[in-house]
Motif scaffolding. Structure first.
Motif, PDB file in Angstrom:
ATOM      1  N   ALA A  70       0.841  -1.199   0.000  1.00 16.71           N
ATOM      2  CA  ALA A  70       0.000   0.000   0.000  1.00 16.71           C
ATOM      3  C   ALA A  70       0.872   1.244   0.000  1.00 16.71           C
ATOM      4  N   GLY A  71       2.028   1.124  -0.589  1.00 15.90           N
ATOM      5  CA  GLY A  71       2.887   2.293  -0.702  1.00 15.90           C
ATOM      6  C   GLY A  71       4.057   2.312   0.249  1.00 15.90           C
ATOM      7  N   GLY A  72       4.286   1.267   0.984  1.00 14.71           N
ATOM      8  CA  GLY A  72       5.425   1.291   1.881  1.00 14.71           C
ATOM      9  C   GLY A  72       5.843  -0.096   2.304  1.00 14.71           C
ATOM     10  N   GLY A  73       7.005  -0.167   2.843  1.00  9.74           N
ATOM     11  CA  GLY A  73       7.485  -1.423   3.389  1.00  9.74           C
ATOM     12  C   GLY A  73       8.196  -2.304   2.378  1.00  9.74           C
ATOM     13  N   ARG A  74       8.947  -3.219   2.898  1.00  6.47           N
ATOM     14  CA  ARG A  74       9.700  -4.185   2.111  1.00  6.47           C
ATOM     15  C   ARG A  74       8.823  -5.405   1.876  1.00  6.47           C
ATOM     16  N   PRO A  75       8.955  -6.071   0.722  1.00  4.29           N
ATOM     17  CA  PRO A  75       8.168  -7.282   0.498  1.00  4.29           C
ATOM     18  C   PRO A  75       8.471  -8.335   1.563  1.00  4.29           C
ATOM     19  N   THR A  76       7.497  -9.179   1.825  1.00  7.11           N
ATOM     20  CA  THR A  76       7.705 -10.251   2.802  1.00  7.11           C
ATOM     21  C   THR A  76       8.836 -11.159   2.335  1.00  7.11           C
ATOM     22  N   ALA A  77       9.379 -11.935   3.247  1.00  2.45           N
ATOM     23  CA  ALA A  77      10.450 -12.874   2.901  1.00  2.45           C
ATOM     24  C   ALA A  77       9.961 -13.859   1.845  1.00  2.45           C
ATOM     25  N   ALA A  78       8.727 -14.331   1.980  1.00  2.00           N
ATOM     26  CA  ALA A  78       8.175 -15.284   1.009  1.00  2.00           C
ATOM     27  C   ALA A  78       8.105 -14.650  -0.378  1.00  2.00           C
ATOM     28  N   ARG A  79       7.674 -13.395  -0.447  1.00  2.00           N
ATOM     29  CA  ARG A  79       7.578 -12.716  -1.738  1.00  2.00           C
ATOM     30  C   ARG A  79       8.973 -12.475  -2.319  1.00  2.00           C
ATOM     31  N   GLN A  80       9.929 -12.125  -1.482  1.00  2.00           N
ATOM     32  CA  GLN A  80      11.301 -11.926  -1.963  1.00  2.00           C
ATOM     33  C   GLN A  80      11.850 -13.228  -2.543  1.00  2.00           C
ATOM     34  N   ASP A  81      11.618 -14.347  -1.848  1.00  2.00           N
ATOM     35  CA  ASP A  81      12.066 -15.651  -2.357  1.00  2.00           C
ATOM     36  C   ASP A  81      11.408 -15.949  -3.700  1.00  2.00           C
ATOM     37  N   TYR A  82      10.110 -15.699  -3.785  1.00  2.00           N
ATOM     38  CA  TYR A  82       9.370 -15.933  -5.028  1.00  2.00           C
ATOM     39  C   TYR A  82       9.921 -15.069  -6.156  1.00  2.00           C
ATOM     40  N   LEU A  83      10.157 -13.779  -5.882  1.00  4.49           N
ATOM     41  CA  LEU A  83      10.655 -12.879  -6.919  1.00  4.49           C
ATOM     42  C   LEU A  83      12.041 -13.301  -7.404  1.00  4.49           C
ATOM     43  N   ARG A  84      12.888 -13.785  -6.496  1.00  6.98           N
ATOM     44  CA  ARG A  84      14.207 -14.294  -6.901  1.00  6.98           C
ATOM     45  C   ARG A  84      14.055 -15.526  -7.791  1.00  6.98           C
ATOM     46  N   ALA A  85      13.171 -16.433  -7.387  1.00 12.04           N
ATOM     47  CA  ALA A  85      12.949 -17.651  -8.172  1.00 12.04           C
ATOM     48  C   ALA A  85      12.361 -17.301  -9.542  1.00 12.04           C
ATOM     49  N   ALA A  86      11.445 -16.349  -9.578  1.00 14.65           N
ATOM     50  CA  ALA A  86      10.845 -15.935 -10.849  1.00 14.65           C
ATOM     51  C   ALA A  86      11.890 -15.297 -11.754  1.00 14.65           C
ATOM     52  N   ALA A  87      12.765 -14.485 -11.184  1.00 19.91           N
ATOM     53  CA  ALA A  87      13.834 -13.853 -11.973  1.00 19.91           C
ATOM     54  C   ALA A  87      14.776 -14.908 -12.544  1.00 19.91           C
ATOM     55  N   ALA A  88      15.062 -15.933 -11.755  1.00 18.72           N
ATOM     56  CA  ALA A  88      15.929 -17.016 -12.229  1.00 18.72           C
ATOM     57  C   ALA A  88      15.296 -17.759 -13.398  1.00 18.72           C
ATOM     58  N   ARG A  89      13.965 -17.731 -13.482  1.00 14.68           N
ATOM     59  CA  ARG A  89      13.239 -18.378 -14.583  1.00 14.68           C
ATOM     60  C   ARG A  89      13.006 -17.432 -15.761  1.00 14.68           C
ATOM     61  N   GLY A  90      13.523 -16.188 -15.643  1.00 14.85           N
ATOM     62  CA  GLY A  90      13.429 -15.260 -16.763  1.00 14.85           C
ATOM     63  C   GLY A  90      12.287 -14.265 -16.703  1.00 14.85           C
TER      64      GLY A  90
END
Length: 124
Positions: A70-90
């Motif tokens: 909602a406009g602030g804060g760092r993504p949750t650890a789960a979301r960060q893990d997901y985003l890293r995995a998604a980036a690794a998949r292109g």
């Protein structure tokens, strides 16, 4: 009659946060901001004090802060893990976020942490 007030440490304890969080809130949300932190009821030698009945108002103030997504804060650890995995998949971040939103709508019974873990598993 002696009146008792909560200092920064007392407010922090009542809210279950650190005193540093209370100090940051006071600096980030001054009286002239869009979401000002409740003013202290008293100041003694530069130290603020709030009546104990002000804790409810401070909790309401905190509940009105923008949260993650909602406009602030760092993504949750789960979301960060997901985003890293998604980036690794292109996938770029926008694509990964859209996919997460789509799957969240498709599987409302899953919370974000469960959904992120499930998607990471599907990537493997």
């Amino acid at each position: 009659m002696t009146r008792h007030y909560l200092g920064v440490v007392g407010v922090a304890d009542a809210l279950g946060v650190s005193r540093h969080a209370v100090h940051k809130w006071r600096l980030r949300y001054p009286g002239d901001s869009r979401h000002p932190f409740p003013e202290p009821d008293v100041e003694v030698d530069g130290a603020p004090g709030w009546r104990s009945d002000q804790v409810t108002a401070i909790v309401r103030w905190r509940d009105g802060l923008p949260g993650r997504g909602a406009g602030g804060g760092r993504p949750t650890a789960a979301r960060q893990d997901y985003l890293r995995a998604a980036a690794a998949r292109g996938l770029d971040r926008a694509e990964a976020e859209r996919a997460l939103i789509t799957f969240a709508e498709e599987f409302p019974e899953m919370d974000e942490a469960q959904l992120c873990a499930w998607l990471i598993e599907k990537f493997s």
